[in-house]
Design a protein around this motif. Sequence first.
Motif, short mmCIF file in Angstrom:
data_model
loop_
_atom_site.label_atom_id
_atom_site.label_comp_id
_atom_site.label_asym_id
_atom_site.label_seq_id
_atom_site.Cartn_x
_atom_site.Cartn_y
_atom_site.Cartn_z
N THR A 149 -0.82 -0.38 16.19
CA THR A 149 -1.62 0.29 17.06
C THR A 149 -2.48 -1.06 17.27
O THR A 149 -2.88 -2.07 16.81
CB THR A 149 -2.20 1.41 16.70
OG1 THR A 149 -2.98 2.27 17.90
CG2 THR A 149 -3.37 1.43 15.68
N LYS A 150 -3.11 -0.73 18.66
CA LYS A 150 -4.29 -1.32 19.20
C LYS A 150 -5.61 -0.95 18.38
O LYS A 150 -5.98 0.21 18.66
CB LYS A 150 -4.52 -1.49 20.42
CG LYS A 150 -5.52 -2.34 21.06
CD LYS A 150 -5.75 -2.32 22.76
CE LYS A 150 -6.60 -3.06 23.27
NZ LYS A 150 -6.76 -2.87 24.75
N VAL A 151 -6.19 -2.08 17.52
CA VAL A 151 -7.45 -1.56 17.06
C VAL A 151 -8.69 -2.24 17.61
O VAL A 151 -8.76 -3.40 17.67
CB VAL A 151 -7.38 -1.84 15.37
CG1 VAL A 151 -8.59 -1.63 14.53
CG2 VAL A 151 -6.21 -1.09 14.81
N ILE A 152 -9.54 -1.56 17.95
CA ILE A 152 -10.71 -2.10 18.55
C ILE A 152 -11.99 -2.27 17.72
O ILE A 152 -12.28 -1.35 17.06
CB ILE A 152 -11.12 -1.33 19.85
CG1 ILE A 152 -9.95 -1.22 20.94
CG2 ILE A 152 -12.47 -2.07 20.63
CD1 ILE A 152 -10.08 -0.19 22.06
N VAL A 153 -12.41 -3.63 17.34
CA VAL A 153 -13.39 -3.73 16.68
C VAL A 153 -14.55 -4.25 17.43
O VAL A 153 -14.51 -5.14 18.18
CB VAL A 153 -12.91 -4.76 15.52
CG1 VAL A 153 -14.18 -5.28 14.66
CG2 VAL A 153 -11.88 -4.51 14.61
#
Length: 478
Positions: free
Chosen positions: A58-62
């Motif tokens: 998935t796309k993980v936003i940090v």
Amino acid sequence: MKANICTILPVVGVLLLATNAMAATRDENAKDVIKGEEVAVLADAPDVPPAIKRDHATKVIVHLEVRELEGRLADGVRYTFWTFGGKVPGKFMRIREGDLVEFHLDNHPDNKMPHNIDLHAVNGPGGGAASSLTAPGHSSVFSFKALNPGLYVYHCATAPVAMHVANGMYGLILVEPKKGLPKVDHEYYVMQGDFYTKGANGEQGLQPFSMSKAIDEKPEYVVFNGSVGSLSGDHALTAKVGETVRIFVGNGGPNLTSSFHVIGQIFDTVYQEGNMSSPVHDVQTTMIPAGGAAIVEFKMSVPGTFLLVDHSLTRAFNRGALAQLKVSGPENKLVYSGKISDEVYHPEGTGIRVTDQHAEPAPAAQNKAERIKLGETVFKTNCMACHQQNGQGVPHAFPPLAKSDFLNADKLRAIKVITGGLEGKVVVNGQEYDGVMPAWDLPDEDIANVMSYIYGNWGNSGKDVTVDEVKAHRVKAE
């Protein structure tokens, strides 16, 4: 020569196959289809974000914020830390192999310095450093694909790099393998770092960074999780008998290699240097280079307090690289008996045996000067190991006897401490100590002599202690 070639070729073949397989896996991860997105759950040490349960990339936003702030390095010692997330070490990040990470580095407007980030989990120039140099009050954004599973260090890479790292700018990012990690009862985050202050170890007040000590690789402090005692006492790690513990261990450096060890435990499994593909088993101590990491796993068999240390032991007992794991639960005498007995050991040949020899008492001191002279021998035999040759003690462990306000204030109290012991917190020369002083089962003559010797040296009051005073104020054994 032919035999050697025949021996080597199969090994080379295996290594090539393994290398090709890993390269193929990396290529597959680069092509993973990204489904949806989520905001990363970040955690402050010693906590760890929960295990990843999804079965897809998935796309993980940090979002990671840089803060420059003053904090505790040791009791009475303050330091201006540069941090990822407000604490040392920085936030623990947990993503999955194949994920696409959208990384936001936010530099708080109150900061004075520009910063960036080099994530060792990144395949790209500077590990992200080339894309993330950020001035105070600004935010930089870049993305990367998590191609390789493993436990990786991240740190600031702004010049002078060693200074930024030495001020606490490091942390860990876990790229979980697609199949995940085996289930355990506890996961903890521990990271070692070396700190270089202008003042000597234990010197009070706000201590600035010393670049000269950093260049010479002579730290005043070597600590776990940013400060002396950060994982001790009320802040100790905990577990129960029968539970399994996993520790994600990092070494921010910037200079020293760690010899990570848990006293009284054998690591059942170690993922050396954070490598997920080939764990090893039954390990006593594992080396963790500066800028490296490891995962250690073990099961608790008996209760007690277990010490986490850098086994370069003066770092543990003199510089601060020591933590506690407190384990509760039932004892197992088969696994560990504890002390069964305490017997006299006198092997044949260690002393002269004369059957009709009778003991002669040692000459008693007749005055203060003689007490001081005889007390020196008592001190060297019984006291010097902890309180050191010149009575200076060991910072944060054993209080000083030299110029001791605690001793000089009350002679009779000192007699009671030596004969009855002392446990708990005590303040000596403005420094708090929390430990155990055992009661000494010494003759009244020896106690009077050693106390006269201590009072007569190292800038102390010069008080005399007599045998009669010791007899009158001795704490009687129960």
